[in-house]
Design a protein around this motif. Structure first.
Motif, PDB file in Angstrom:
ATOM      1  N   PRO A  24       0.800  -1.228   0.000  1.00  0.00           N
ATOM      2  CA  PRO A  24       0.000   0.000   0.000  1.00  0.00           C
ATOM      3  C   PRO A  24       0.834   1.279   0.000  1.00  0.00           C
ATOM      4  O   PRO A  24       0.442   2.277  -0.616  1.00  0.00           O
ATOM      5  CB  PRO A  24      -0.854  -0.112   1.260  1.00  0.00           C
ATOM      6  N   ARG A  25       1.992   1.276   0.658  1.00  0.00           N
ATOM      7  CA  ARG A  25       2.838   2.483   0.666  1.00  0.00           C
ATOM      8  C   ARG A  25       3.302   2.834  -0.737  1.00  0.00           C
ATOM      9  O   ARG A  25       3.311   4.000  -1.126  1.00  0.00           O
ATOM     10  CB  ARG A  25       4.054   2.276   1.557  1.00  0.00           C
ATOM     11  N   GLN A  26       3.710   1.807  -1.489  1.00  0.00           N
ATOM     12  CA  GLN A  26       4.167   2.043  -2.849  1.00  0.00           C
ATOM     13  C   GLN A  26       3.021   2.519  -3.730  1.00  0.00           C
ATOM     14  O   GLN A  26       3.215   3.364  -4.609  1.00  0.00           O
ATOM     15  CB  GLN A  26       4.807   0.778  -3.441  1.00  0.00           C
ATOM     16  N   ALA A  32       0.787   9.742  -5.586  1.00  0.00           N
ATOM     17  CA  ALA A  32       1.342  11.093  -5.429  1.00  0.00           C
ATOM     18  C   ALA A  32       2.136  11.500  -6.673  1.00  0.00           C
ATOM     19  O   ALA A  32       2.047  12.648  -7.129  1.00  0.00           O
ATOM     20  CB  ALA A  32       2.231  11.149  -4.189  1.00  0.00           C
ATOM     21  N   GLU A  33       2.891  10.557  -7.233  1.00  0.00           N
ATOM     22  CA  GLU A  33       3.646  10.844  -8.463  1.00  0.00           C
ATOM     23  C   GLU A  33       2.696  11.170  -9.613  1.00  0.00           C
ATOM     24  O   GLU A  33       2.964  12.083 -10.406  1.00  0.00           O
ATOM     25  CB  GLU A  33       4.519   9.650  -8.844  1.00  0.00           C
ATOM     26  N   MET A  34       1.602  10.450  -9.700  1.00  0.00           N
ATOM     27  CA  MET A  34       0.622  10.694 -10.759  1.00  0.00           C
ATOM     28  C   MET A  34      -0.032  12.064 -10.598  1.00  0.00           C
ATOM     29  O   MET A  34      -0.249  12.761 -11.587  1.00  0.00           O
ATOM     30  CB  MET A  34      -0.438   9.593 -10.770  1.00  0.00           C
ATOM     31  N   ASP A  35      -0.343  12.443  -9.367  1.00  0.00           N
ATOM     32  CA  ASP A  35      -0.915  13.775  -9.115  1.00  0.00           C
ATOM     33  C   ASP A  35       0.036  14.853  -9.616  1.00  0.00           C
ATOM     34  O   ASP A  35      -0.376  15.803 -10.286  1.00  0.00           O
ATOM     35  CB  ASP A  35      -1.195  13.977  -7.618  1.00  0.00           C
ATOM     36  N   ARG A  36       1.307  14.692  -9.285  1.00  0.00           N
ATOM     37  CA  ARG A  36       2.327  15.647  -9.733  1.00  0.00           C
ATOM     38  C   ARG A  36       2.423  15.665 -11.262  1.00  0.00           C
ATOM     39  O   ARG A  36       2.443  16.724 -11.881  1.00  0.00           O
ATOM     40  CB  ARG A  36       3.682  15.270  -9.122  1.00  0.00           C
ATOM     41  N   LYS A  52      -5.675   6.022 -11.385  1.00  0.00           N
ATOM     42  CA  LYS A  52      -6.051   6.403 -10.023  1.00  0.00           C
ATOM     43  C   LYS A  52      -7.177   5.502  -9.516  1.00  0.00           C
ATOM     44  O   LYS A  52      -7.152   5.063  -8.364  1.00  0.00           O
ATOM     45  CB  LYS A  52      -6.487   7.877  -9.973  1.00  0.00           C
ATOM     46  N   VAL A  53      -8.127   5.185 -10.366  1.00  0.00           N
ATOM     47  CA  VAL A  53      -9.204   4.279  -9.981  1.00  0.00           C
ATOM     48  C   VAL A  53      -8.636   2.902  -9.636  1.00  0.00           C
ATOM     49  O   VAL A  53      -9.030   2.282  -8.639  1.00  0.00           O
ATOM     50  CB  VAL A  53     -10.274   4.185 -11.100  1.00  0.00           C
TER      51      VAL A  53
END
Length: 111
Positions: A24-26, A32-36, A52-53
């Protein structure tokens, strides 16, 4: 049925791999990388939404608590394939079977 549901629900081998390995951490880091990447224009909206889904569904199946915003995003964007995966994997009752089949999908994708 689960194998078919996993294949249809998850299109991203990286997400399948992290889900199968119970990471889950990865998955959160990837999110977060995708948001950026979306903000800087490196990732298109459609691909962002799909991945994201997938990640949010994997996190939920791993027992992670989703934020209200994440729950709303998932509700608004989850398609029939992910709904089927949710239903089939819940019907199984054993998370180990789901993870074993996800691992099988990862190995199959490597070949």
């Amino acid at each position: 049925a689960i194998q078919a549901a996993i294949s249809q629900a998850f299109k991203t081998p990286e997400v399948i791999r992290m889900f199968a390995k119970k990471q889950p951490r990865q998955l959160r880091t990837r999110l977060a990388e995708m948001d950026r990447d979306l903000m800087v224009g490196k990732l298109g909206r459609d691909l962002y939404t799909q991945q994201k889904v997938e990640i949010l569904t994997a996190l939920r199946k791993l027992g992670e608590k989703l934020t209200p915003d994440e729950e709303m995003f998932l509700s608004a964007n989850a398609g029939a394939a992910l709904s089927q995966f949710e239903r089939v994997s819940t019907d199984l009752g054993s998370g180990d079977k789901v993870f074993a089949l996800a691992s099988f999908e990862v190995e199959k994708a490597k070949q």
